[in-house]
Motif scaffolding. Structure first.
Motif, PDB file in Angstrom:
ATOM      1  N   LEU A  99      23.737  40.190  35.824  1.00  0.00           N
ATOM      2  CA  LEU A  99      22.723  41.082  36.363  1.00  0.00           C
ATOM      3  C   LEU A  99      22.702  42.396  35.598  1.00  0.00           C
ATOM      4  N   SER A 100      23.865  42.825  35.116  1.00  0.00           N
ATOM      5  CA  SER A 100      23.890  44.093  34.392  1.00  0.00           C
ATOM      6  C   SER A 100      23.055  44.024  33.118  1.00  0.00           C
ATOM      7  N   SER A 101      22.973  42.834  32.507  1.00  0.00           N
ATOM      8  CA  SER A 101      22.150  42.710  31.300  1.00  0.00           C
ATOM      9  C   SER A 101      20.668  42.797  31.624  1.00  0.00           C
ATOM     10  N   ALA A 102      20.292  42.540  32.873  1.00  0.00           N
ATOM     11  CA  ALA A 102      18.893  42.680  33.272  1.00  0.00           C
ATOM     12  C   ALA A 102      18.541  44.140  33.558  1.00  0.00           C
ATOM     13  N   LEU A 103      19.554  44.946  33.833  1.00  0.00           N
ATOM     14  CA  LEU A 103      19.302  46.343  34.189  1.00  0.00           C
ATOM     15  C   LEU A 103      19.488  47.305  33.029  1.00  0.00           C
ATOM     16  N   PHE A 104      20.306  46.929  32.055  1.00  0.00           N
ATOM     17  CA  PHE A 104      20.624  47.827  30.948  1.00  0.00           C
ATOM     18  C   PHE A 104      20.275  47.172  29.616  1.00  0.00           C
ATOM     19  N   SER A 105      19.956  47.983  28.649  1.00  0.00           N
ATOM     20  CA  SER A 105      19.674  47.495  27.302  1.00  0.00           C
ATOM     21  C   SER A 105      20.962  46.990  26.673  1.00  0.00           C
ATOM     22  N   TRP A 106      20.853  45.934  25.835  1.00  0.00           N
ATOM     23  CA  TRP A 106      22.029  45.393  25.153  1.00  0.00           C
ATOM     24  C   TRP A 106      22.621  46.408  24.186  1.00  0.00           C
ATOM     25  N   GLU A 107      21.833  47.371  23.778  1.00  0.00           N
ATOM     26  CA  GLU A 107      22.323  48.399  22.864  1.00  0.00           C
ATOM     27  C   GLU A 107      22.979  49.560  23.591  1.00  0.00           C
ATOM     28  N   SER A 108      22.924  49.576  24.916  1.00  0.00           N
ATOM     29  CA  SER A 108      23.473  50.705  25.662  1.00  0.00           C
ATOM     30  C   SER A 108      24.995  50.742  25.572  1.00  0.00           C
ATOM     31  N   TYR A 109      25.524  51.920  25.713  1.00  0.00           N
ATOM     32  CA  TYR A 109      26.969  52.116  25.659  1.00  0.00           C
ATOM     33  C   TYR A 109      27.649  51.358  26.793  1.00  0.00           C
ATOM     34  N   PHE A 110      27.031  51.340  27.973  1.00  0.00           N
ATOM     35  CA  PHE A 110      27.617  50.659  29.138  1.00  0.00           C
ATOM     36  C   PHE A 110      27.817  49.174  28.869  1.00  0.00           C
ATOM     37  N   ILE A 111      26.801  48.507  28.368  1.00  0.00           N
ATOM     38  CA  ILE A 111      26.898  47.061  28.113  1.00  0.00           C
ATOM     39  C   ILE A 111      27.906  46.778  27.013  1.00  0.00           C
ATOM     40  N   ARG A 112      27.882  47.538  25.936  1.00  0.00           N
ATOM     41  CA  ARG A 112      28.765  47.282  24.802  1.00  0.00           C
ATOM     42  C   ARG A 112      30.239  47.529  25.123  1.00  0.00           C
ATOM     43  N   THR A 113      30.524  48.263  26.175  1.00  0.00           N
ATOM     44  CA  THR A 113      31.927  48.538  26.515  1.00  0.00           C
ATOM     45  C   THR A 113      32.282  47.937  27.877  1.00  0.00           C
ATOM     46  N   ILE A 114      31.924  48.594  28.922  1.00  0.00           N
ATOM     47  CA  ILE A 114      32.305  48.189  30.274  1.00  0.00           C
ATOM     48  C   ILE A 114      31.555  46.945  30.724  1.00  0.00           C
ATOM     49  N   GLY A 115      30.305  46.799  30.326  1.00  0.00           N
ATOM     50  CA  GLY A 115      29.495  45.665  30.764  1.00  0.00           C
ATOM     51  C   GLY A 115      30.073  44.327  30.343  1.00  0.00           C
ATOM     52  N   PHE A 116      30.470  44.206  29.088  1.00  0.00           N
ATOM     53  CA  PHE A 116      31.089  42.959  28.625  1.00  0.00           C
ATOM     54  C   PHE A 116      32.427  42.724  29.322  1.00  0.00           C
ATOM     55  N   THR A 117      33.163  43.786  29.577  1.00  0.00           N
ATOM     56  CA  THR A 117      34.432  43.647  30.287  1.00  0.00           C
ATOM     57  C   THR A 117      34.198  43.098  31.692  1.00  0.00           C
ATOM     58  N   PHE A 118      33.206  43.618  32.392  1.00  0.00           N
ATOM     59  CA  PHE A 118      32.879  43.097  33.727  1.00  0.00           C
ATOM     60  C   PHE A 118      32.448  41.636  33.657  1.00  0.00           C
ATOM     61  N   LEU A 119      31.693  41.295  32.646  1.00  0.00           N
ATOM     62  CA  LEU A 119      31.254  39.913  32.474  1.00  0.00           C
ATOM     63  C   LEU A 119      32.456  38.987  32.310  1.00  0.00           C
ATOM     64  N   TYR A 120      33.376  39.353  31.437  1.00  0.00           N
ATOM     65  CA  TYR A 120      34.565  38.530  31.203  1.00  0.00           C
ATOM     66  C   TYR A 120      35.443  38.457  32.443  1.00  0.00           C
ATOM     67  N   LEU A 121      35.595  39.568  33.142  1.00  0.00           N
ATOM     68  CA  LEU A 121      36.396  39.564  34.370  1.00  0.00           C
ATOM     69  C   LEU A 121      35.761  38.673  35.442  1.00  0.00           C
ATOM     70  N   GLY A 122      34.452  38.750  35.572  1.00  0.00           N
ATOM     71  CA  GLY A 122      33.759  37.927  36.561  1.00  0.00           C
ATOM     72  C   GLY A 122      33.928  36.442  36.300  1.00  0.00           C
ATOM     73  N   PHE A 123      33.750  36.025  35.055  1.00  0.00           N
ATOM     74  CA  PHE A 123      33.935  34.613  34.723  1.00  0.00           C
ATOM     75  C   PHE A 123      35.394  34.191  34.843  1.00  0.00           C
ATOM     76  N   SER A 124      36.318  35.098  34.549  1.00  0.00           N
ATOM     77  CA  SER A 124      37.740  34.780  34.709  1.00  0.00           C
ATOM     78  C   SER A 124      38.089  34.554  36.167  1.00  0.00           C
ATOM     79  N   ILE A 125      37.567  35.386  37.037  1.00  0.00           N
ATOM     80  CA  ILE A 125      37.808  35.226  38.479  1.00  0.00           C
ATOM     81  C   ILE A 125      37.215  33.915  38.972  1.00  0.00           C
TER      82      ILE A 125
END
Length: 130
Positions: free
Chosen positions: A1-27
Motif C-alpha cells: 500500500l505504501s507504494s500506492a501512496l508514495f513515489s518510488w523515487e521518494s526517500y521514504f520508499i527507498r529507505t524505510i518503505g522497502f524495509t517495511f515491505l521486507y518485514l511484512g513478508f517475513s512476518i
C-alpha cells in the motif's frame, strides 16, 4: 500500500518503505512456517490459508497481467510521472486495479495457462510419478 501512496523515487520508499515491505513478508512467511496447522488454527484461519494457496495457483497469470492493468486503470501518466496524491479517485483506481489484476490473472490462467499445461503434459509426460 505504501507504494500506492508514495513515489518510488521518494526517500521514504527507498529507505524505510522497502524495509517495511521486507518485514511484512517475513512476518507472513513466519506465520505459515511456525504456526502449526491444527484443527483450531484451520477453523480460524482456514479461509485465509485456502485463499493464499489458490493465489499461488494463479500467481503467474496475475503477475503477467498486473502491469497492463496499471496502465489502463490507474493511468500511464500516474505511473510514469509519480503523481502519487492520495485522493478518493486514486483509492478507487487502486482498488479496481488490485481486484481487477487478480480477476484478470485468474481468468487468463484458466483460459490459457492451465489448458496449455495440460497439452504439454499430454505430449511430454513426466518420467517419474509424484
Amino acid at each position: 500500500l505504501s507504494s500506492a501512496l508514495f513515489s518510488w523515487e521518494s526517500y521514504f520508499i527507498r529507505t524505510i518503505g522497502f524495509t517495511f515491505l521486507y518485514l511484512g513478508f517475513s512476518i507472513l512467511l513466519m506465520e505459515f512456517i511456525l504456526n502449526p496447522r491444527t484443527d483450531d488454527n484451520l477453523s480460524k484461519l482456514g479461509f485465509f490459508y485456502k485463499w493464499i494457496a489458490q493465489m499461488g495457483v494463479y500467481s503467474y497469470g496475475i503477475y503477467l497481467f498486473h502491469l497492463y492493468l496499471t496502465q489502463f486503470v490507474v493511468g500511464k501518466d500516474y505511473v510514469e510521472e509519480g503523481n502519487y496524491i492520495f485522493t478518493t479517485k486514486v483509492l478507487i483506481s487502486f482498488l479496481i486495479y488490485f481486484f481487477g489484476s487478480i480477476a484478470f490473472g485468474i481468468a487468463m490462467s484458466k483460459l490459457v495457462e492451465i489448458p496449455m499445461l495440460k497439452v504439454r503434459d499430454r505430449f511430454f509426460p513426466r518420467r517419474t510419478k509424484t
